[in-house]
Write an enzyme that holds these catalytic residues in place. Structure first.
Site, PDB file in Angstrom:
ATOM      1  N   SER A 151      35.770  40.556 156.407  1.00  0.00           N
ATOM      2  CA  SER A 151      34.650  40.161 157.288  1.00  0.00           C
ATOM      3  C   SER A 151      33.785  41.372 157.626  1.00  0.00           C
ATOM      4  CB  SER A 151      35.161  39.468 158.552  1.00  0.00           C
ATOM      5  OG  SER A 151      36.227  40.155 159.169  1.00  0.00           O
ATOM      6  N   SER A 154      39.286  46.759 152.388  1.00  0.00           N
ATOM      7  CA  SER A 154      40.315  46.367 151.435  1.00  0.00           C
ATOM      8  C   SER A 154      41.321  47.509 151.317  1.00  0.00           C
ATOM      9  CB  SER A 154      39.680  46.087 150.066  1.00  0.00           C
ATOM     10  OG  SER A 154      40.666  45.765 149.118  1.00  0.00           O
TER      11      SER A 154
END
Length: 206
Positions: free
Chosen positions: A113, A41
């Site tokens: 992912s 992120s």
């Protein structure tokens, strides 16, 4: 590995239509591909994927960008961030990306992912060479300094559980097709690297 179509119900059979993937891709003068952007992120996955899609559109190519946050507003809005739901999130996106590639599109998928097994699961859905893993490579400390959504601060404060890189594991790719040094280069430079790589792979014309 070639993609196979299987169903648990023997009465459900895949119907092969006369207009196939190759025909659709040829109409668009491009090669079907799934560009799978993975990274922590704050690494810039959506930013780079969005800039690349804009560049490809300017060049006349047909694309679709699947973004993690956007997908969770609809297709995957029923899922949490537990390990099992994260896996189901990636499975659904993989199946959707496969259908879009079958339409002859260049699909850009921007998702954390975090697990190699889940990225491999999507790779196995597609024909050899059609899944292109793009590692948006930025160290955790840099992502945490950027923290564009304030999520790392909340995770460190215990307000967000199962946050990737803090209390949930991220498994970096071991052999991504494209490794983008996104902590060192700016977005236009990263897009140029992507365009060159896609030309070399025959996805777009040089």
């Amino acid at each position: 590995m070639s993609a196979t179509v299987e169903s648990q119900d023997p009465n459900i059979v895949w119907h092969q239509h006369a207009v196939d993937k190759a025909f659709r891709a040829n109409l668009k003068k491009q090669k079907s591909a799934v560009l799978w952007f993975t990274g922590l992120s704050g690494a810039g996955k959506s930013t780079v994927a969005g800039a690349l899609e804009s560049k490809l559109a300017q060049l006349g190519y047909h694309t679709y960008l699947l973004d993690g946050d956007n997908v969770r507003h609809g297709l995957c809005k029923d899922l949490t961030f537990s390990d099992s739901d994260r896996k189901e999130n990636i499975r659904r996106i993989g199946e959707l990306a496969k259908l879009m590639a079958d339409a002859g599109l260049i699909v850009l998928s921007a998702f954390i992912s975090p697990h190699r097994s889940e990225r491999q699961m999507v790779r196995d859905l597609l024909p050899e060479g059609e899944f292109i893993e793009v590692y948006v490579n930025v160290p955790l400390e840099v992502c945490e300094q950027r923290d564009p959504k304030g999520l790392y601060k909340k995770a460190r404060a215990g307000e967000i559980k199962n946050f990737t890189g803090i209390d949930s594991l991220y498994e970096a790719p071991q052999a991504a097709e494209i490794d983008l040094p996104a902590g060192e280069l700016d977005v236009p430079q990263l897009v140029d690297l992507m365009i060159t790589s896609l030309e070399q792979r025959g996805v777009i014309q040089a």
